[in-house]
Design a protein around this motif. Structure first.
Motif, PDB file in Angstrom:
ATOM      1  N   SER A  49      42.255  42.074  27.908  1.00  0.00           N
ATOM      2  CA  SER A  49      43.702  41.982  27.777  1.00  0.00           C
ATOM      3  C   SER A  49      44.221  41.235  28.991  1.00  0.00           C
ATOM      4  O   SER A  49      44.228  41.776  30.099  1.00  0.00           O
ATOM      5  N   GLY A  50      44.641  40.013  28.798  1.00  0.00           N
ATOM      6  CA  GLY A  50      45.113  39.203  29.919  1.00  0.00           C
ATOM      7  C   GLY A  50      46.574  39.455  30.239  1.00  0.00           C
ATOM      8  O   GLY A  50      47.282  38.536  30.612  1.00  0.00           O
ATOM      9  N   GLN A  51      47.024  40.697  30.065  1.00  0.00           N
ATOM     10  CA  GLN A  51      48.434  41.007  30.324  1.00  0.00           C
ATOM     11  C   GLN A  51      48.751  40.813  31.798  1.00  0.00           C
ATOM     12  O   GLN A  51      48.122  41.402  32.671  1.00  0.00           O
ATOM     13  N   GLU A  52      49.781  40.015  32.034  1.00  0.00           N
ATOM     14  CA  GLU A  52      50.159  39.687  33.406  1.00  0.00           C
ATOM     15  C   GLU A  52      50.473  40.944  34.223  1.00  0.00           C
ATOM     16  O   GLU A  52      50.048  41.075  35.374  1.00  0.00           O
ATOM     17  N   GLU A  53      51.181  41.876  33.619  1.00  0.00           N
ATOM     18  CA  GLU A  53      51.577  43.100  34.328  1.00  0.00           C
ATOM     19  C   GLU A  53      50.355  43.893  34.809  1.00  0.00           C
ATOM     20  O   GLU A  53      50.318  44.381  35.938  1.00  0.00           O
ATOM     21  N   MET A  54      49.354  43.993  33.936  1.00  0.00           N
ATOM     22  CA  MET A  54      48.149  44.733  34.290  1.00  0.00           C
ATOM     23  C   MET A  54      47.392  44.030  35.421  1.00  0.00           C
ATOM     24  O   MET A  54      46.892  44.678  36.342  1.00  0.00           O
ATOM     25  N   ILE A  55      47.323  42.727  35.353  1.00  0.00           N
ATOM     26  CA  ILE A  55      46.647  41.951  36.395  1.00  0.00           C
ATOM     27  C   ILE A  55      47.363  42.153  37.729  1.00  0.00           C
ATOM     28  O   ILE A  55      46.737  42.406  38.757  1.00  0.00           O
ATOM     29  N   LEU A  56      48.683  42.072  37.709  1.00  0.00           N
ATOM     30  CA  LEU A  56      49.459  42.271  38.932  1.00  0.00           C
ATOM     31  C   LEU A  56      49.276  43.684  39.474  1.00  0.00           C
ATOM     32  O   LEU A  56      49.159  43.878  40.688  1.00  0.00           O
ATOM     33  N   ASN A  57      49.235  44.673  38.585  1.00  0.00           N
ATOM     34  CA  ASN A  57      48.999  46.060  38.999  1.00  0.00           C
ATOM     35  C   ASN A  57      47.653  46.202  39.685  1.00  0.00           C
ATOM     36  O   ASN A  57      47.532  46.896  40.692  1.00  0.00           O
ATOM     37  N   ALA A  58      46.633  45.562  39.122  1.00  0.00           N
ATOM     38  CA  ALA A  58      45.297  45.627  39.709  1.00  0.00           C
ATOM     39  C   ALA A  58      45.326  45.113  41.147  1.00  0.00           C
ATOM     40  O   ALA A  58      44.776  45.743  42.056  1.00  0.00           O
ATOM     41  N   PHE A  59      46.017  43.978  41.368  1.00  0.00           N
ATOM     42  CA  PHE A  59      46.115  43.422  42.724  1.00  0.00           C
ATOM     43  C   PHE A  59      46.947  44.314  43.636  1.00  0.00           C
ATOM     44  O   PHE A  59      46.605  44.518  44.797  1.00  0.00           O
ATOM     45  N   LYS A  60      48.052  44.870  43.105  1.00  0.00           N
ATOM     46  CA  LYS A  60      48.896  45.780  43.902  1.00  0.00           C
ATOM     47  C   LYS A  60      48.108  47.000  44.361  1.00  0.00           C
ATOM     48  O   LYS A  60      48.303  47.499  45.462  1.00  0.00           O
ATOM     49  N   LEU A  61      47.231  47.491  43.491  1.00  0.00           N
ATOM     50  CA  LEU A  61      46.425  48.674  43.825  1.00  0.00           C
ATOM     51  C   LEU A  61      45.311  48.359  44.821  1.00  0.00           C
ATOM     52  O   LEU A  61      44.742  49.262  45.418  1.00  0.00           O
ATOM     53  N   GLY A  62      44.993  47.078  44.959  1.00  0.00           N
ATOM     54  CA  GLY A  62      43.992  46.707  45.958  1.00  0.00           C
ATOM     55  C   GLY A  62      42.782  45.959  45.438  1.00  0.00           C
ATOM     56  O   GLY A  62      41.803  45.772  46.163  1.00  0.00           O
ATOM     57  N   ALA A  63      42.821  45.504  44.172  1.00  0.00           N
ATOM     58  CA  ALA A  63      41.712  44.689  43.657  1.00  0.00           C
ATOM     59  C   ALA A  63      41.678  43.362  44.418  1.00  0.00           C
ATOM     60  O   ALA A  63      42.720  42.866  44.846  1.00  0.00           O
ATOM     61  N   ASN A  64      40.484  42.801  44.583  1.00  0.00           N
ATOM     62  CA  ASN A  64      40.332  41.542  45.307  1.00  0.00           C
ATOM     63  C   ASN A  64      40.270  40.326  44.399  1.00  0.00           C
ATOM     64  O   ASN A  64      40.525  39.215  44.831  1.00  0.00           O
ATOM     65  N   ASP A  65      39.888  40.550  43.127  1.00  0.00           N
ATOM     66  CA  ASP A  65      39.727  39.424  42.216  1.00  0.00           C
ATOM     67  C   ASP A  65      39.874  39.921  40.783  1.00  0.00           C
ATOM     68  O   ASP A  65      39.763  41.128  40.517  1.00  0.00           O
ATOM     69  N   PHE A  66      40.138  39.003  39.869  1.00  0.00           N
ATOM     70  CA  PHE A  66      40.301  39.344  38.454  1.00  0.00           C
ATOM     71  C   PHE A  66      39.636  38.268  37.606  1.00  0.00           C
ATOM     72  O   PHE A  66      39.734  37.085  37.918  1.00  0.00           O
TER      73      PHE A  66
END
Length: 124
Positions: free
Chosen positions: A85-102
């Motif tokens: 699911s390439g949902q922009e919101e989910m991707i942004l959430n992942a980065f906000k939580l501390g993910a380094n890459d997607f």
């Protein structure tokens, strides 16, 4: 880079096997978790150098996993998140939580290997 420990949290057994074989070929030690709950157990036990996680999983999602590593364990282990699911919101959430890459699924194994190498280089 040889011998680096990677926890791979992926509920699709075929994909996790393909990725495991591809990453093992590069010399990495791979620990596979079929869900986020088992990923937490593996992270606590093996203290991996890198975490690869799907977003959509049973019990504990990939985003919850990122949150656990950053907020509970408070460790800087690089985390690469992937999702179909390439949902922009989910991707942004992942980065906000501390993910380094997607990465978006379907994953390209060779691209994943390059990103894994880059993330591991940044750490050391």
């Amino acid at each position: 880079m040889k011998g680096k420990r990677i926890v791979l949290a992926e509920d699709n057994s075929v994909l996790s096997l393909v990725l495991k074989l591809r990453l093992k070929k590069e010399g990495y030690k791979i620990f596979i978790a079929p869900n986020g709950k088992e990923a937490i157990t593996l992270i606590d036990k093996h203290k991996p150098d890198l975490i690869l996680t799907d977003v959509m999983m049973e019990f504990v999602s990939g985003l919850e996993l990122v949150s656990y590593v950053r907020n509970e364990l408070k460790i800087p282990t690089p985390i690469l998140v992937f999702s179909s699911s390439g949902q922009e919101e989910m991707i942004l959430n992942a980065f906000k939580l501390g993910a380094n890459d997607f990465m978006s699924k379907p994953l390209i194994p060779n691209e994943l290997v390059v990103r894994v190498k880059m993330l591991l280089l940044k750490v050391h």
